[in-house]
Design a protein around this motif. Structure first.
Motif, short mmCIF file in Angstrom:
data_model
loop_
_atom_site.label_atom_id
_atom_site.label_comp_id
_atom_site.label_asym_id
_atom_site.label_seq_id
_atom_site.Cartn_x
_atom_site.Cartn_y
_atom_site.Cartn_z
N TYR A 61 3.23 -17.77 -1.80
CA TYR A 61 3.50 -17.98 -3.22
C TYR A 61 4.47 -16.90 -3.67
O TYR A 61 4.68 -15.92 -2.97
N ALA A 115 0.93 -16.71 -10.87
CA ALA A 115 -0.45 -16.89 -10.40
C ALA A 115 -0.88 -18.34 -10.56
O ALA A 115 -1.59 -18.90 -9.72
N GLY A 140 1.00 -20.19 -7.83
CA GLY A 140 0.44 -19.78 -6.54
C GLY A 140 -0.95 -20.34 -6.34
O GLY A 140 -1.32 -20.71 -5.22
N THR A 154 -4.39 -15.14 -8.87
CA THR A 154 -3.92 -16.37 -8.22
C THR A 154 -5.10 -17.19 -7.69
O THR A 154 -5.18 -18.41 -7.90
#
Lengths: 170, 620
Positions: free
Chosen positions: B373, B398, B401, B434
């Motif tokens: 990510y 986040a 991701g 995340t």
């Protein structure tokens, strides 16, 4: 009161950004090389002994050594040298390996710390030995323990490629 | 007559890893040739080039494309043969281990029998009769076992002969042409389209089912044609993803390495090459590590996207095979993480895996470092300072991701073999935000969750918002400034999950150093060797409960502003003392030196003091 707060902020920023002794790296750079040398030497002596004890037929390679970080990014705390090789085939049954490995280690001056159904751990001169075994083979490793060097030095050491230990094949 | 000992099986002449490595090399070459062939077939001569020369060139391109297609067909057959050989070697390897154990056992029984014979009384008829019966039974068992050992030796010869024959069948141009014209040759582009459709549909279970239905030749053709598609597709078995991703990696290093020599690399390609070389270096550093239960190499490349995220790259690597492991964990690191961070993060997984493996009896463990990510990085102006979380990070990356991570876990669940593994997600720092978003926004399919050094748990107000079963474990060092960004109250990245009213299980973590210059070290200490936090995480990964400590309650711990002020004062005192010591008693010089340093820093620091003041103020 506000003046005190500003002073604190300035000192804090100064300290975080290098005005303090934030990255001293307690051990001198030469210590890292000494620990790596000691680990390499122990690996070259001990791995073949253990290999002989379990009647090793093949290794993964001539063994390898490399530096790895202690702690983690973004602020690692040191570097550790690790030497490894794996016995991929032997003429000893897996069930007999633990005893043979422990015996070989003791004869080479290692203090066997623990023997379980999966692994043997031992120590000598600040170095840590570990053998992990199963039906598929045996992993052997010796690690130096973490050496406290500067963060720049940690990154330089861990950027180095793995080195071939040059262990003879059985 | 003395009993004959059973001879041991011969050593395996070729280890499975060697065959696998050769197959990867063949595939990587095949991919390069395939790309060139498709380019030639698709482009022809430039539009502005007319006349007989253009026509001749076009004809030549067509012929060359056909020749290369024959080479691709031959390489595909060779890769299939090597892959089959690899499978046979793995079975031989496993059988050899079993036979060695059995030979050792029967020979031990024969040794014991011989000793009993030597100690027996020849005049004792009853004892001699019993020994005779025992001898007969041992002889029968030994003969049967010797037959199996001989069979194993013959099977090894047969495996070698088979791969030699298969490779020889495609080692001439004519044979390559025949392979290309074979009506049963897999249609790699068509297979790639079908796989892409299934991946885009977001159903890794369907991918797994479809992949299992393919023949070995179809799989190899697809891995040569589109290794990046196969390697990153959730649902495809880990071993196959690893082989495909290694194919991509070697192909990239080869192709981009040549462009580098010619000075033709773009900025993105430069990053891509660096990421590919970094992945290879990390894999190489585990080449001497095997799974002691299976003998296979322990490192698997599960994701390889070296050009993703504007060159930061996406990558995931596992130690241990997550498809077969009983306990699986996947770690999401935080700020400044990118593909090049793999080495350090996989080392953390190494420590965690070894510790967890010692806690779960005979169960096996796999530990994945997942960096696929777009973590806030230096490209975004991120440094390793805590206020960047507030000023730079935000929750957007986040959120994105989290979606990617949940998809990754779905893929691993789909390729899981046997009974479903116990799966633990671990997030550190921004990675914890995340992981939180993966749970609240994307129904993350894990059994346990660990958040360490968390600046905030995203949109979760309480632990059950993350995990219905409440299995959320939190580690937060008292002097980790990042873990104090989320509370009390609501921080920019969500709630501090270690607050008591959040309701998570908080485990003990070493508090860390009380010096301002060590605060980020405290934030990076959770995987330290012999630390309480590493031990607690290993408990969770192994399916156990770690020892709990009380959650944070306002008024009973130092909030961030107090921590920063307190540690600064302590460190300031140290600095002044160090200055005095440094001068060896020349106090006046020491004061001047220290004052000069502070003054140098202050000019620059003053410019940022307002920002920092605002940041402190924003914390309430």
């Amino acid at each position: 009161m506000r003046r005190r707060g500003v002073v604190v902020v300035v000192m804090m920023i100064g300290s975080l950004f290098g005005c303090g002794a934030s990255d001293s790296g307690g051990d001198e750079p030469a210590k890292a090389e000494q620990r790596a040398d000691a680990t390499r030497a122990a690996a070259k002596e001990t791995f073949p002994l253990v290999g002989d004890a379990v009647k090793a037929l093949t290794y993964t390679s001539g063994g390898s050594g490399r530096w790895a970080i202690c702690g983690m990014e973004p602020s690692p705390s040191g570097a550790e040298y690790a030497a490894e090789v794996a016995v991929t085939q032997s003429d000893t049954a897996a069930s007999e390996q633990a005893e043979l490995i422990a015996s070989a280690l003791t004869s080479a001056g290692w203090k066997v710390d623990e023997t379980t159904s999966e692994a043997v751990t031992a120590s000598k001169g600040g170095l840590a030995f570990r053998a992990r075994y199963g039906d598929g083979g045996i992993n052997l490793s010796i690690t130096s323990g973490c050496v406290d060097v500067s963060k720049d030095r940690i990154r330089a050491l861990t950027d180095e490629p793995s080195e071939d230990l040059g262990l003879p094949q059985p | 007559m003395p009993l004959r000992r059973v001879s041991r099986p011969e050593a395996l002449r070729t280890m499975p890893e060697s065959a696998s490595s050769v197959a990867t090399g063949i595939r990587a070459t095949g991919e390069s040739v395939s790309n060139t062939q498709e380019t030639l077939a698709g482009e022809g001569t430039p539009a502005g080039w007319k006349g007989s020369a253009s026509e001749a060139a076009s004809n030549q391109f067509t012929k060359l494309s056909g020749d290369l297609d024959s080479a691709v067909a031959a390489l595909s057959k060779a890769a299939t043969a090597m892959d089959r050989y690899d499978d046979r070697l793995q079975r031989l390897y496993s059988r050899r281990q079993t036979l060695t154990e059995e030979v050792s056992s029967i020979n031990g029984q024969i040794d014991a029998y011989d000793a009993d014979v030597a100690a027996s009384d020849p005049e004792d008829a009853e004892a001699q009769s019993a020994l005779k019966a025992r001898s007969k039974e041992l002889e029968r068992q030994a003969d049967a076992l010797q037959g199996r050992v001989d069979g194993w030796n013959a099977d090894q010869d047969a495996a070698d002969a088979a791969v030699i024959s298969a490779l020889q069948s495609v080692d001439t141009v004519a044979e390559g042409d025949d392979a290309a014209k074979n009506p049963n040759r897999p249609d790699a582009p068509e297979l790639a389209d079908r796989l892409k459709d299934k991946v885009d549909a977001g159903d890794p279970e369907a991918v797994a089912t479809w992949w299992a239905s393919l023949s070995p030749a179809e799989k190899q053709a697809l891995m040569i044609h589109s290794p990046e598609l196969v390697g990153n597709a959730g649902g495809i078995p880990t071993v196959d993803r690893d082989e495909a991703n290694r194919t991509s990696m070697y192909s990239d290093i080869d192709y981009l390495g040549e462009r580098e020599k010619d000075g033709q690399l773009t900025d993105l390609e430069e990053d891509q090459l660096e990421n590919a070389r970094g992945a290879l270096k990390t894999l190489e550093s585990y080449k001497d590590r095997i799974d002691p239960d299976t003998g296979e190499n322990t490192a698997f490349l599960l994701v390889f996207r070296p050009d993703a995220f504007d060159g930061d790259g996406g990558i995931a690597m596992s130690l241990g095979n997550p498809d077969t492991a009983d306990d699986v964990t996947s770690f999401v690191p935080g700020l400044t993480s990118e593909s090049s961070s793999l080495s350090g993060n996989i080392k953390s997984m190494d420590r965690l895996m070894q510790l967890a493996d010692g806690k779960n009896g005979d169960d096996t463990v796999a530990a994945i470092a997942w960096i696929d990510y777009d973590a806030p990085s230096s490209d975004d102006g991120m440094t390793d300072n805590p206020w960047d979380f507030v000023q730079v990070a935000g929750e957007g990356k986040a959120t994105d991701g989290g979606e990617r991570f949940a998809e990754f876990v779905d893929g691993m669940r789909a390729s899981d073999q046997g009974s479903q593994a116990h799966f633990t997600a671990i997030g550190h720092s921004y990675g914890s935000t995340t992981v939180s978003h993966a749970a609240t926004d994307n129904d993350l399919q894990v059994d346990d969750m660990v958040l360490i050094g968390s600046p905030g748990a995203g949109s979760a107000d309480v632990a059950t918002d993350l995990m219905d079963n409440g299995n959320v474990y939190v580690g937060s060092a008292d002097y980790d400034p990042v873990s104090l960004l989320g509370g009390p109250g609501l921080g920019a990245l969500g709630h501090d999950p270690s607050q008591d009213d959040f309701g998570a299980h908080r485990f003990e973590v070493d508090p860390g150093s009380y010096r301002v210059q060590d605060l980020m070290d405290n934030h990076s200490s959770y995987f330290n060797e012999d630390s309480t936090s590493l031990d607690a995480m290993a408990d969770v990964v192994a399916g156990d409960q770690p020892d709990e400590v009380d959650g944070r309650v306002p008024g009973t711990y130092q909030p961030l502003s107090d921590l920063l002020a307190g540690t600064t004062i302590v460190s300031g005192g140290e600095q002044a003392w160090n200055g005095i010591e440094y001068t060896g008693g020349k106090v006046a010089d020491g004061v001047e030196y220290t004052g000069g340093k502070v003054a140098d820093g202050a000019g620059w620091a003053w410019d940022r003091a307002e920002d920092a003041g605002g940041w402190l103020g924003s914390l309430g």
